[in-house]
Scaffold this motif. Structure first.
Motif, PDB file in Angstrom:
ATOM      1  N   LEU A 198      50.880  32.602  33.083  1.00 45.54           N
ATOM      2  CA  LEU A 198      50.822  31.153  32.928  1.00 45.54           C
ATOM      3  C   LEU A 198      51.975  30.638  32.070  1.00 45.54           C
ATOM      4  N   PRO A 199      52.243  29.341  32.162  1.00 44.76           N
ATOM      5  CA  PRO A 199      53.229  28.765  31.244  1.00 44.76           C
ATOM      6  C   PRO A 199      52.785  28.981  29.805  1.00 44.76           C
ATOM      7  N   GLY A 200      53.692  29.307  28.940  1.00 48.72           N
ATOM      8  CA  GLY A 200      53.363  29.551  27.550  1.00 48.72           C
ATOM      9  C   GLY A 200      53.044  28.275  26.805  1.00 48.72           C
ATOM     10  N   PRO A 201      52.906  28.377  25.513  1.00 46.75           N
ATOM     11  CA  PRO A 201      52.519  27.228  24.692  1.00 46.75           C
ATOM     12  C   PRO A 201      53.429  26.016  24.863  1.00 46.75           C
ATOM     13  N   THR A 202      54.680  26.262  25.256  1.00 47.77           N
ATOM     14  CA  THR A 202      55.597  25.147  25.426  1.00 47.77           C
ATOM     15  C   THR A 202      55.061  24.115  26.404  1.00 47.77           C
ATOM     16  N   TYR A 203      54.444  24.609  27.476  1.00 45.28           N
ATOM     17  CA  TYR A 203      53.965  23.700  28.515  1.00 45.28           C
ATOM     18  C   TYR A 203      52.496  23.348  28.339  1.00 45.28           C
ATOM     19  N   SER A 204      51.759  24.156  27.635  1.00 45.71           N
ATOM     20  CA  SER A 204      50.420  23.829  27.184  1.00 45.71           C
ATOM     21  C   SER A 204      49.498  23.296  28.284  1.00 45.71           C
ATOM     22  N   THR A 205      49.077  24.166  29.158  1.00 44.83           N
ATOM     23  CA  THR A 205      48.119  23.766  30.184  1.00 44.83           C
ATOM     24  C   THR A 205      46.707  23.965  29.655  1.00 44.83           C
ATOM     25  N   ASP A 206      45.757  23.168  30.155  1.00 45.39           N
ATOM     26  CA  ASP A 206      44.377  23.318  29.733  1.00 45.39           C
ATOM     27  C   ASP A 206      43.439  23.605  30.895  1.00 45.39           C
TER      28      ASP A 206
ATOM     29  N   SER B 204      39.108  34.782  34.550  1.00 43.95           N
ATOM     30  CA  SER B 204      39.177  34.933  33.103  1.00 43.95           C
ATOM     31  C   SER B 204      40.612  34.731  32.646  1.00 43.95           C
ATOM     32  N   LYS B 205      40.782  34.597  31.328  1.00 42.72           N
ATOM     33  CA  LYS B 205      42.112  34.403  30.746  1.00 42.72           C
ATOM     34  C   LYS B 205      42.295  35.282  29.532  1.00 42.72           C
ATOM     35  N   ASN B 206      43.505  35.718  29.308  1.00 41.96           N
ATOM     36  CA  ASN B 206      43.901  36.337  28.053  1.00 41.96           C
ATOM     37  C   ASN B 206      44.902  35.379  27.420  1.00 41.96           C
ATOM     38  N   ASP B 207      44.418  34.554  26.493  1.00 44.38           N
ATOM     39  CA  ASP B 207      45.277  33.518  25.922  1.00 44.38           C
ATOM     40  C   ASP B 207      46.432  34.113  25.121  1.00 44.38           C
ATOM     41  N   ALA B 208      46.200  35.255  24.497  1.00 40.53           N
ATOM     42  CA  ALA B 208      47.261  35.873  23.690  1.00 40.53           C
ATOM     43  C   ALA B 208      48.440  36.284  24.555  1.00 40.53           C
ATOM     44  N   LYS B 209      48.152  36.579  25.822  1.00 40.00           N
ATOM     45  CA  LYS B 209      49.214  37.014  26.730  1.00 40.00           C
ATOM     46  C   LYS B 209      49.524  35.978  27.804  1.00 40.00           C
ATOM     47  N   ASP B 210      48.906  34.785  27.680  1.00 41.19           N
ATOM     48  CA  ASP B 210      49.133  33.708  28.661  1.00 41.19           C
ATOM     49  C   ASP B 210      48.957  34.220  30.084  1.00 41.19           C
ATOM     50  N   THR B 211      47.891  34.938  30.302  1.00 39.53           N
ATOM     51  CA  THR B 211      47.649  35.542  31.606  1.00 39.53           C
ATOM     52  C   THR B 211      46.288  35.139  32.147  1.00 39.53           C
ATOM     53  N   LEU B 212      46.276  34.797  33.412  1.00 37.91           N
ATOM     54  CA  LEU B 212      45.060  34.435  34.138  1.00 37.91           C
ATOM     55  C   LEU B 212      44.703  35.585  35.069  1.00 37.91           C
ATOM     56  N   PHE B 213      43.397  35.859  35.194  1.00 41.23           N
ATOM     57  CA  PHE B 213      42.950  36.955  36.044  1.00 41.23           C
ATOM     58  C   PHE B 213      41.923  36.461  37.067  1.00 41.23           C
ATOM     59  N   LEU B 214      41.838  37.198  38.160  1.00 40.33           N
ATOM     60  CA  LEU B 214      40.749  37.003  39.116  1.00 40.33           C
ATOM     61  C   LEU B 214      40.261  38.385  39.530  1.00 40.33           C
ATOM     62  N   GLN B 215      39.104  38.758  39.026  1.00 40.63           N
ATOM     63  CA  GLN B 215      38.476  40.014  39.417  1.00 40.63           C
ATOM     64  C   GLN B 215      37.664  39.759  40.678  1.00 40.63           C
ATOM     65  N   MET B 216      37.976  40.490  41.731  1.00 39.69           N
ATOM     66  CA  MET B 216      37.313  40.282  43.007  1.00 39.69           C
ATOM     67  C   MET B 216      36.563  41.557  43.386  1.00 39.69           C
ATOM     68  N   ASP B 217      35.261  41.459  43.484  1.00 40.01           N
ATOM     69  CA  ASP B 217      34.413  42.590  43.833  1.00 40.01           C
ATOM     70  C   ASP B 217      33.696  42.345  45.153  1.00 40.01           C
ATOM     71  N   ASN B 218      33.230  43.420  45.751  1.00 38.38           N
ATOM     72  CA  ASN B 218      32.498  43.331  47.018  1.00 38.38           C
ATOM     73  C   ASN B 218      33.259  42.478  48.041  1.00 38.38           C
ATOM     74  N   LEU B 219      34.522  42.796  48.204  1.00 43.03           N
ATOM     75  CA  LEU B 219      35.376  42.020  49.104  1.00 43.03           C
ATOM     76  C   LEU B 219      34.957  42.191  50.548  1.00 43.03           C
ATOM     77  N   SER B 220      35.125  41.138  51.307  1.00 44.96           N
ATOM     78  CA  SER B 220      34.823  41.161  52.740  1.00 44.96           C
ATOM     79  C   SER B 220      36.057  40.688  53.515  1.00 44.96           C
ATOM     80  N   PRO B 221      36.123  40.982  54.812  1.00 42.16           N
ATOM     81  CA  PRO B 221      37.276  40.524  55.604  1.00 42.16           C
ATOM     82  C   PRO B 221      37.497  39.014  55.531  1.00 42.16           C
ATOM     83  N   GLU B 222      36.429  38.257  55.281  1.00 44.50           N
ATOM     84  CA  GLU B 222      36.562  36.794  55.166  1.00 44.50           C
ATOM     85  C   GLU B 222      37.346  36.384  53.917  1.00 44.50           C
ATOM     86  N   ASP B 223      37.559  37.318  52.992  1.00 42.89           N
ATOM     87  CA  ASP B 223      38.344  37.028  51.793  1.00 42.89           C
ATOM     88  C   ASP B 223      39.836  37.229  52.014  1.00 42.89           C
TER      89      ASP B 223
END
Length: 124
Positions: free
Chosen positions: A24-32, A70-89
């Protein structure tokens, strides 16, 4: 408007898991407000999940209970954990972010900064 960088897309079998990451953009851009969207060629873009800086999350009905944003604010990183995936995903997944100053919507038009997309393919 800032360009974001996703990673983690891959090919998996039905029932498998993947974890996507987005710088994600760092503190300079400050997204919420940040989130994940997906698109299949020829179809409209679909909101997947969003997260506010206070940790509040929203999910589309199609992924609730299987995906976790989820987010790790210290590392400005956004995550998407995807489980039980199906072909429709199967889709190209995009991360996005914006500074809104209000509740974060499951609506792509509200977001200003986007990544280039990462491909997720789920085989049956």
């Amino acid at each position: 408007q800032v360009h974001l960088t996703e990673s983690g897309g891959d090919s998996v079998h039905h029932g498998g898991s993947l974890k996507l990451s987005c710088i994600l953009p760092g503190p300079t851009y400050s997204t919420d407000c940040s989130g994940w969207f997906r698109q299949v060629p020829g179809q409209e873009q679909e909101a997947v999940a969003v997260i506010e800086n206070n940790g509040k999350t929203k999910y589309s009905e199609s992924v609730r209970g299987r995906f976790t944003v989820s987010k790790n604010d210290a590392k400005d990183t956004l995550f998407l954990q995807m489980d039980n995936l199906s072909p429709e995903d199967t889709a190209t997944y995009y991360c996005a972010a914006v500074r809104l100053g209000r509740m974060c919507p499951l609506q792509s038009s509200a977001f200003k900064s986007w990544g280039q997309g990462t491909q997720v393919t789920v085989s049956s």
